[in-house]
Design a protein around this motif. Structure first.
Motif, PDB file in Angstrom:
ATOM      1  N   CYS A 168       2.372 -14.212  21.211  1.00 44.02           N
ATOM      2  CA  CYS A 168       3.573 -13.585  20.375  1.00 44.02           C
ATOM      3  C   CYS A 168       4.609 -15.125  20.785  1.00 44.02           C
ATOM      4  CB  CYS A 168       4.667 -12.492  20.426  1.00 44.02           C
ATOM      5  SG  CYS A 168       4.105 -11.591  20.424  1.00 44.02           S
ATOM      6  N   LYS A 169       4.395 -15.443  21.703  1.00 44.98           N
ATOM      7  CA  LYS A 169       5.527 -16.226  22.957  1.00 44.98           C
ATOM      8  C   LYS A 169       5.471 -17.963  21.741  1.00 44.98           C
ATOM      9  CE  LYS A 169       6.506 -19.095  26.682  1.00 44.98           C
ATOM     10  NZ  LYS A 169       6.841 -18.603  28.682  1.00 44.98           N
ATOM     11  N   THR A 170       6.034 -18.433  21.681  1.00 44.35           N
ATOM     12  CA  THR A 170       6.559 -19.905  21.076  1.00 44.35           C
ATOM     13  C   THR A 170       6.963 -20.903  21.995  1.00 44.35           C
ATOM     14  OG1 THR A 170       8.799 -19.695  19.899  1.00 44.35           O
ATOM     15  CG2 THR A 170       6.467 -18.475  18.613  1.00 44.35           C
ATOM     16  N   ASP A 171       6.903 -22.231  21.458  1.00 46.67           N
ATOM     17  CA  ASP A 171       8.050 -22.904  22.296  1.00 46.67           C
ATOM     18  C   ASP A 171       8.907 -23.016  22.794  1.00 46.67           C
ATOM     19  OD1 ASP A 171       7.768 -23.731  19.623  1.00 46.67           O
ATOM     20  OD2 ASP A 171       8.127 -25.838  19.994  1.00 46.67           O
ATOM     21  N   ILE A 172       9.507 -22.404  21.502  1.00 49.37           N
ATOM     22  CA  ILE A 172      10.862 -21.492  21.604  1.00 49.37           C
ATOM     23  C   ILE A 172      11.668 -20.247  21.685  1.00 49.37           C
ATOM     24  CG2 ILE A 172      11.990 -23.813  20.727  1.00 49.37           C
ATOM     25  CD1 ILE A 172      12.233 -22.225  18.027  1.00 49.37           C
ATOM     26  N   ALA A 173      10.935 -19.981  21.187  1.00 47.90           N
ATOM     27  CA  ALA A 173      11.017 -18.537  21.541  1.00 47.90           C
ATOM     28  C   ALA A 173       9.787 -17.216  21.227  1.00 47.90           C
ATOM     29  CB  ALA A 173      12.029 -17.318  20.105  1.00 47.90           C
ATOM     30  N   PHE A 174       9.899 -16.216  20.616  1.00 44.45           N
ATOM     31  CA  PHE A 174       8.784 -14.963  19.848  1.00 44.45           C
ATOM     32  C   PHE A 174       8.534 -15.026  19.212  1.00 44.45           C
ATOM     33  CE2 PHE A 174      10.188 -14.643  24.757  1.00 44.45           C
ATOM     34  CZ  PHE A 174       8.318 -14.417  24.966  1.00 44.45           C
ATOM     35  N   SER A 175       7.405 -14.455  18.339  1.00 43.46           N
ATOM     36  CA  SER A 175       7.116 -14.713  16.751  1.00 43.46           C
ATOM     37  C   SER A 175       7.039 -13.019  16.536  1.00 43.46           C
ATOM     38  CB  SER A 175       6.612 -15.699  16.147  1.00 43.46           C
ATOM     39  OG  SER A 175       6.037 -15.243  14.693  1.00 43.46           O
ATOM     40  N   SER A 176       7.028 -12.415  15.283  1.00 39.35           N
ATOM     41  CA  SER A 176       6.037 -11.611  14.681  1.00 39.35           C
ATOM     42  C   SER A 176       4.479 -11.912  14.618  1.00 39.35           C
ATOM     43  CB  SER A 176       6.341 -10.690  13.747  1.00 39.35           C
ATOM     44  OG  SER A 176       8.086 -10.516  14.159  1.00 39.35           O
ATOM     45  N   ILE A 177       3.364 -10.728  14.724  1.00 39.43           N
ATOM     46  CA  ILE A 177       2.591 -11.275  14.254  1.00 39.43           C
ATOM     47  C   ILE A 177       1.845 -11.003  12.604  1.00 39.43           C
ATOM     48  CG2 ILE A 177       0.580 -10.716  14.977  1.00 39.43           C
ATOM     49  CD1 ILE A 177       1.570 -12.684  16.534  1.00 39.43           C
ATOM     50  N   ALA A 178       2.130 -11.865  11.645  1.00 42.29           N
ATOM     51  CA  ALA A 178       1.576 -11.217  10.441  1.00 42.29           C
ATOM     52  C   ALA A 178      -0.299 -10.652  10.677  1.00 42.29           C
ATOM     53  CB  ALA A 178       1.126 -12.730   9.705  1.00 42.29           C
ATOM     54  N   ASP A 179      -0.848 -10.167  11.669  1.00 40.42           N
ATOM     55  CA  ASP A 179      -1.829  -9.377  11.404  1.00 40.42           C
ATOM     56  C   ASP A 179      -2.270  -9.474  12.887  1.00 40.42           C
ATOM     57  OD1 ASP A 179      -4.881  -8.081  11.407  1.00 40.42           O
ATOM     58  OD2 ASP A 179      -4.305  -8.824   9.112  1.00 40.42           O
ATOM     59  N   VAL A 180      -2.422  -7.698  13.556  1.00 37.73           N
ATOM     60  CA  VAL A 180      -2.829  -7.593  15.177  1.00 37.73           C
ATOM     61  C   VAL A 180      -4.341  -8.149  14.729  1.00 37.73           C
ATOM     62  CG1 VAL A 180      -1.279  -6.074  15.012  1.00 37.73           C
ATOM     63  CG2 VAL A 180      -3.364  -5.188  14.391  1.00 37.73           C
ATOM     64  N   ARG A 181      -5.335  -8.701  13.738  1.00 40.81           N
ATOM     65  CA  ARG A 181      -6.447  -8.498  14.153  1.00 40.81           C
ATOM     66  C   ARG A 181      -7.220 -10.036  14.008  1.00 40.81           C
ATOM     67  NH1 ARG A 181      -7.814  -5.106   8.351  1.00 40.81           N
ATOM     68  NH2 ARG A 181      -5.923  -6.471   7.913  1.00 40.81           N
ATOM     69  N   THR A 182      -5.495 -10.936  13.356  1.00 37.22           N
ATOM     70  CA  THR A 182      -5.766 -12.479  13.502  1.00 37.22           C
ATOM     71  C   THR A 182      -5.301 -13.093  14.914  1.00 37.22           C
ATOM     72  OG1 THR A 182      -4.845 -12.872  12.363  1.00 37.22           O
ATOM     73  CG2 THR A 182      -7.042 -12.670  12.062  1.00 37.22           C
TER      74      THR A 182
ATOM     75  N   PHE B 292      15.702  -6.414  16.989  1.00 35.99           N
ATOM     76  CA  PHE B 292      15.849  -6.022  18.156  1.00 35.99           C
ATOM     77  C   PHE B 292      14.980  -5.876  18.754  1.00 35.99           C
ATOM     78  CE2 PHE B 292      12.968  -4.264  14.400  1.00 35.99           C
ATOM     79  CZ  PHE B 292      11.836  -4.664  15.220  1.00 35.99           C
ATOM     80  N   PHE B 293      14.502  -7.394  19.441  1.00 40.39           N
ATOM     81  CA  PHE B 293      13.840  -8.354  20.103  1.00 40.39           C
ATOM     82  C   PHE B 293      14.382  -7.834  20.994  1.00 40.39           C
ATOM     83  CE2 PHE B 293      12.000 -11.214  22.546  1.00 40.39           C
ATOM     84  CZ  PHE B 293      10.745 -11.830  22.709  1.00 40.39           C
ATOM     85  N   PHE B 294      16.174  -8.665  20.459  1.00 41.63           N
ATOM     86  CA  PHE B 294      17.156  -9.254  21.383  1.00 41.63           C
ATOM     87  C   PHE B 294      17.324  -7.401  21.914  1.00 41.63           C
ATOM     88  CE2 PHE B 294      18.349 -12.872  19.765  1.00 41.63           C
ATOM     89  CZ  PHE B 294      17.594 -13.603  20.224  1.00 41.63           C
ATOM     90  N   ALA B 295      17.933  -7.242  21.381  1.00 37.54           N
ATOM     91  CA  ALA B 295      18.625  -5.405  21.223  1.00 37.54           C
ATOM     92  C   ALA B 295      17.578  -3.754  22.118  1.00 37.54           C
ATOM     93  CB  ALA B 295      19.115  -4.564  19.973  1.00 37.54           C
ATOM     94  N   GLU B 296      16.252  -4.217  21.994  1.00 41.32           N
ATOM     95  CA  GLU B 296      15.849  -3.630  22.245  1.00 41.32           C
ATOM     96  C   GLU B 296      14.293  -3.890  23.422  1.00 41.32           C
ATOM     97  OE1 GLU B 296      14.687   0.009  19.349  1.00 41.32           O
ATOM     98  OE2 GLU B 296      15.515  -1.001  17.924  1.00 41.32           O
ATOM     99  N   THR B 297      13.563  -4.728  23.045  1.00 44.40           N
ATOM    100  CA  THR B 297      12.054  -5.204  22.967  1.00 44.40           C
ATOM    101  C   THR B 297      12.523  -5.258  24.559  1.00 44.40           C
ATOM    102  OG1 THR B 297      11.305  -5.329  21.077  1.00 44.40           O
ATOM    103  CG2 THR B 297      10.750  -5.668  22.809  1.00 44.40           C
ATOM    104  N   MET B 298      13.376  -6.170  24.625  1.00 38.86           N
ATOM    105  CA  MET B 298      13.208  -7.095  26.320  1.00 38.86           C
ATOM    106  C   MET B 298      14.265  -6.128  26.674  1.00 38.86           C
ATOM    107  SD  MET B 298      11.402  -9.510  25.671  1.00 38.86           S
ATOM    108  CE  MET B 298      11.525 -10.940  26.669  1.00 38.86           C
ATOM    109  N   LYS B 299      15.390  -5.212  26.469  1.00 36.14           N
ATOM    110  CA  LYS B 299      15.530  -4.476  27.462  1.00 36.14           C
ATOM    111  C   LYS B 299      15.261  -3.539  28.309  1.00 36.14           C
ATOM    112  CE  LYS B 299      20.213  -3.061  26.408  1.00 36.14           C
ATOM    113  NZ  LYS B 299      20.441  -2.821  24.365  1.00 36.14           N
TER     114      LYS B 299
END
Length: 450
Positions: free
Chosen positions: A375-389, A399-406
């Protein structure tokens, strides 16, 4: 070649610290400031921005604020406080989703007031709460799906159970801070309407009409669409000790445990059942279900929490991330997106806190490594369109700021002063200190009659 292989293998098993999480949070926040300041969300691949509606509600900074406080990022927190006081108005002629702005905007602002005790922040919070309260002007008291922040006009009479009755926590806190029981009582009325519409076997449905009070979908389940209804029965009781809520939770969880779980060779799953008969109807689940081990832990049922967490950990490791929707009988995704969701990390944090078993931190380490990998990008993180690819899709939910990283930060030992003994987290992971709510004052300010 061998040395490179060994190096990559060692990197795969690196143990990350709370400081590592904090550094990634700051990196992502600075990207938001550079490319999306003043807007709701950062688009991390195109390095642009987007808003939820035709005008920004400033959701990313409001959602991120409590994590800044937990991580002791005082400089960034003060910037957000000043921005909310000086540059934000909610007098906007836009329809907003009542449920979403309650947990993110109202919840985030309430948490900001808790940390600052600033009357200007409280004034902003009350203003937003008053605008949102107009959504509850329905024949049943269940809020409409949409409310216009400027005019108070409403629309959308069909709501799922979570959208109908996940407001007592935030609106109870607003009642406490403003000494006005109207907010809590409106939220509780919506909950009681859902409660009184439960079936004879004490299950609730999935979608209801807020004007007629009739169920539109009589499936019962615990995932996205119903989840926070149950969550707030327990958490609002933990914070305020309204005895009606404890009774509602006890009866509800007993019915869930009796009718919904299904054991398969891949674990215990909680699919759909008919609310009237308890008969199994669908074998689809959502990754939002993965927060239930946390809720079971908070309710004291560690055995069920651990068994359910094993199931979701297995699904994560099947793909390297979780699909948003999954059919556990067909054993295939129904919606393969991974949106940087926090639920499985939240459960690892709760289970680690309550059991002290290091395997839950180890699970969190694996989840963190996988998110960095895919998920990591050169500036941040991105959602994934398909976990199979593992194709990235240029989205960064707030909520990445609010929950995931907390939850990663707390799981890896960051700031032990924020803990489950002293704090209750709303469904967006904004933490509220129990000692900030004096029991006698709670009853008076919220209008609770014991």
């Amino acid at each position: 070649m061998c040395l490179i292989g060994l190096s990559l293998k060692a990197q795969d098993k690196k143990i990350y610290t709370a400081q590592d999480v904090k550094d990634e949070f700051v990196r992502t926040w600075l990207a938001y400031k550079q490319y999306a300041w003043g807007h709701d969300v950062l688009l991390p691949i195109t390095k642009t921005n987007a808003d939820w509606y035709k005008e920004s509600l400033h959701i990313s900074p409001i959602d991120a604020y409590s994590t800044m406080q937990v991580m002791k990022l005082d400089k960034y927190a003060k910037e957000v406080e000043q921005y909310i006081k000086d540059s934000v108005s909610f007098d906007k002629d836009i329809y907003v989703k009542t449920f979403e702005v309650n947990i993110r905007v109202l919840g985030g602002l309430l948490c900001m007031y808790q940390y600052t005790n600033d009357p200007r922040i409280l004034a902003q919070t009350k203003d937003f709460g008053d605008r949102m309260l107009k959504a509850f002007n329905s024949p049943t008291g269940i809020p409409y799906y949409w409310v216009n922040l400027k005019t108070g006009a409403v629309k959308g009479s069909q709501v799922n159970t979570a959208e109908a009755a996940s407001y007592m926590f935030e609106m109870g806190i607003l009642s406490y801070y403003t000494k006005n029981p109207a907010y809590y009582q409106a939220a509780k009325k919506a909950n009681l309407c859902i409660w009184n519409k439960r079936s004879k076997i004490n299950l609730v449905g999935n979608v209801i009409n807020n004007e007629t009070g009739e169920w539109i979908d009589r499936n019962s389940y615990i995932g996205a669409g119903d989840d926070s209804y149950f969550e707030y029965l327990l958490k609002t009781w933990v914070l305020f000790k309204d005895p009606q809520l404890k009774n509602m939770w006890d009866i509800s969880i007993a019915a869930i445990n009796k009718y919904i779980p299904e054991q398969t060779n891949t674990g215990v799953w909680y699919g759909y059942v008919n609310m009237d008969t308890g008969e199994k109807t669908k074998s689809t689940v959502t990754l939002y279900d993965a927060f239930w081990p946390a809720l079971y832990s908070l309710g004291g049922d560690i055995k069920r929490a651990e068994a359910f967490d094993d199931t979701w950990d297995g699904l994560w490791n099947k793909y390297g991330l979780e699909p948003s929707g999954y059919d556990y009988k067909k054993e295939e995704p129904t919606y393969p997106v991974y949106d940087l969701n926090p639920e499985i990390i939240e459960s690892a944090y709760y289970l680690h806190y309550y059991t002290k078993n290091p395997k839950y931190e180890a699970r969190g380490q694996q989840y963190y490594r996988d998110i960095l990998k895919y998920c990591k990008t050169d500036i941040a993180f991105s959602s994934i369109a398909d976990v199979r690819t593992m194709k990235q899709n240029n989205e960064l939910p707030t909520f990445f700021f609010a929950e995931t990283m907390k939850y990663f930060y707390l799981l890896f030992g960051g700031n032990p002063d924020i803990n489950l003994k002293e704090y209750v987290f709303n469904t967006e992971a904004h933490p509220f200190k129990k000692s900030g709510f004096v029991p006698k004052e709670v009853n008076k300010r919220l209008g609770i009659n014991n």
